[in-house]
Design an enzyme around this catalytic site. Structure first.
Site, PDB file in Angstrom:
ATOM      1  N   LYS A  32      75.716   2.540 -97.612  1.00  0.00           N
ATOM      2  CA  LYS A  32      75.431   3.823 -96.949  1.00  0.00           C
ATOM      3  C   LYS A  32      75.276   4.935 -97.990  1.00  0.00           C
ATOM      4  O   LYS A  32      74.395   5.790 -97.881  1.00  0.00           O
ATOM      5  CB  LYS A  32      76.543   4.153 -95.951  1.00  0.00           C
ATOM      6  CG  LYS A  32      76.530   3.239 -94.733  1.00  0.00           C
ATOM      7  CD  LYS A  32      77.803   3.334 -93.899  1.00  0.00           C
ATOM      8  CE  LYS A  32      77.824   2.256 -92.819  1.00  0.00           C
ATOM      9  NZ  LYS A  32      79.106   2.180 -92.090  1.00  0.00           N
ATOM     10  N   GLN A  52      84.885   4.827 -91.889  1.00  0.00           N
ATOM     11  CA  GLN A  52      84.526   3.410 -91.835  1.00  0.00           C
ATOM     12  C   GLN A  52      85.586   2.626 -91.058  1.00  0.00           C
ATOM     13  O   GLN A  52      86.765   2.670 -91.390  1.00  0.00           O
ATOM     14  CB  GLN A  52      84.391   2.856 -93.267  1.00  0.00           C
ATOM     15  CG  GLN A  52      83.943   1.412 -93.339  1.00  0.00           C
ATOM     16  CD  GLN A  52      82.523   1.183 -92.803  1.00  0.00           C
ATOM     17  OE1 GLN A  52      81.614   1.968 -93.050  1.00  0.00           O
ATOM     18  NE2 GLN A  52      82.337   0.115 -92.055  1.00  0.00           N
ATOM     19  N   ASP A  69      78.128   8.725 -86.553  1.00  0.00           N
ATOM     20  CA  ASP A  69      78.216   7.375 -85.978  1.00  0.00           C
ATOM     21  C   ASP A  69      78.070   7.409 -84.454  1.00  0.00           C
ATOM     22  O   ASP A  69      77.831   6.379 -83.832  1.00  0.00           O
ATOM     23  CB  ASP A  69      79.580   6.748 -86.320  1.00  0.00           C
ATOM     24  CG  ASP A  69      79.499   5.796 -87.511  1.00  0.00           C
ATOM     25  OD1 ASP A  69      78.398   5.267 -87.754  1.00  0.00           O
ATOM     26  OD2 ASP A  69      80.526   5.587 -88.164  1.00  0.00           O
TER      27      ASP A  69
END
Ligand code: NDP
Length: 283
Positions: free
Chosen positions: A52, A96, A119
């Site tokens: 990422k 994460q 997200d």
């Protein structure tokens, strides 16, 4: 023989477009910045975070990586989220998952400013998605919708079966497909006669985490098959939840693993970070 849905090529195109749009945004004084919080030393999570960060840098975003010890407390972790919420130079915050077991991840996700929740896992963003007014969309189902668009795959009136009901893939996928007028069935580990049900699908999306479980008995000839799974087989090779060799000859479209859904997930995360930065101009 089916047509391959090349997620890697589409993702590359999206990232190239984002590069150009980012140059324009920079002219307005905004450089998109993604803050990534990683707790502990899970090797898979570290690889995802590195990918990422690499994507973000290639596009021209700024990144900040907070790699925290797995002994961190809930309060300490919340204070990092708070810091990024308050930092106006940060446009996207990504925590994460999975978190270590002593951390309440729901509470952490709830603490993220929904406008920076790239997200799309915050309950506010999930709720908006459900109500048909999305702001941030979870990247994996979002990427799959882009693939349908790119390959002109008609959804209206189609029977879609999704296997796997996780919050990050299956549930939001069902909402997005319903919004496009597909008739959706969301299946899971307690579903009876799964292969029979799956073989009624015009569109079959598989997100279970069981290597190559779905074979030709699950497939209606001519179905579109999207394989979200990422598993290591006995030889350590990355494989999906679908047995590609058995399914590819009878499907109309199929995503490979690797090179299918995975790269699109990453591209969508970048797109949302760009949009979060752009929207920050409006305040
Ligand atoms: P979860 O473990 O959160 O959910 C798995 C789902 O599959 C559950 O709903 C579970 O049912 C169902 N399931 C498990 N086993 C079976 C079975 N034998 N038959 C039917 N249903 C079953 O997984 P995720 O959604 O997070 O991920 C799924 C897969 O996708 C994994 O391989 C993951 O690595 C991959 N993934 C890939 C991404 C990408 O970008 N390519 C992004 C995210 C995930 P129940 O609810 O009843 O337990």
């Amino acid at each position: 023989m089916s047509e391959l849905i090349k997620g890697n090529l589409l993702a590359k195109k999206i990232k190239e477009e984002l590069k150009i749009k980012t140059i324009e945004l920079k002219k307005q004084g905004i450089t998109p910045k993604l803050a990534v919080i990683l707790v502990g030393n899970d090797p898979a999570s570290q690889i995802y975070v590195n990918h990422k960060e690499k994507d973000a840098k290639e596009i021209g975003f700024l990144t900040e990586n907070q790699h925290l010890d797995e002994t961190i407390t809930q309060e300490e972790l919340l204070s990092f989220v708070q810091k990024y919420n308050e930092d106006s130079s940060v446009h996207g915050i990504l925590v994460q998952l999975p978190m270590p077991s002593h951390i309440n991840s729901d509470e952490i996700l709830l603490a993220i400013d929904p406008k920076k929740d790239v997200d799309g896992f915050h309950p506010m963003n999930m709720g908006r998605l459900l109500l048909g007014n999305p702001q941030m969309i979870p990247s994996t189902p979002h990427g799959i919708m882009k693939m349908f668009e790119e390959y002109d795959i008609e959804l209206e009136g189609k029977n879609a079966v999704i296997i796997g009901r996780s919050n990050i893939v299956g549930k939001p996928m069902s909402v997005l497909l319903t919004a496009k007028n597909a008739t959706v069935t969301l299946a899971h580990s307690k579903t009876k006669d799964l292969a029979k049900l799956a073989s009624t699908a015009d569109i079959l999306i598989v997100a279970i985490g069981v290597a190559q479980m779905v074979d030709e008995t699950y497939i209606k000839p001519g179905a579109v098959v999207i394989d979200v799974g990422m598993n290591r087989n006995a030889a350590g090779k990355l494989v999906g939840d679908v047995s590609f060799e058995k399914v590819e000859p009878i499907a109309s479209f199929i995503t490979p693993v690797p090179g299918g859904v995975g790269p699109m997930t990453r591209a969508m995360l970048m797109e949302q970070t760009y949009l979060a930065a752009k929207n920050s101009i409006k305040g």
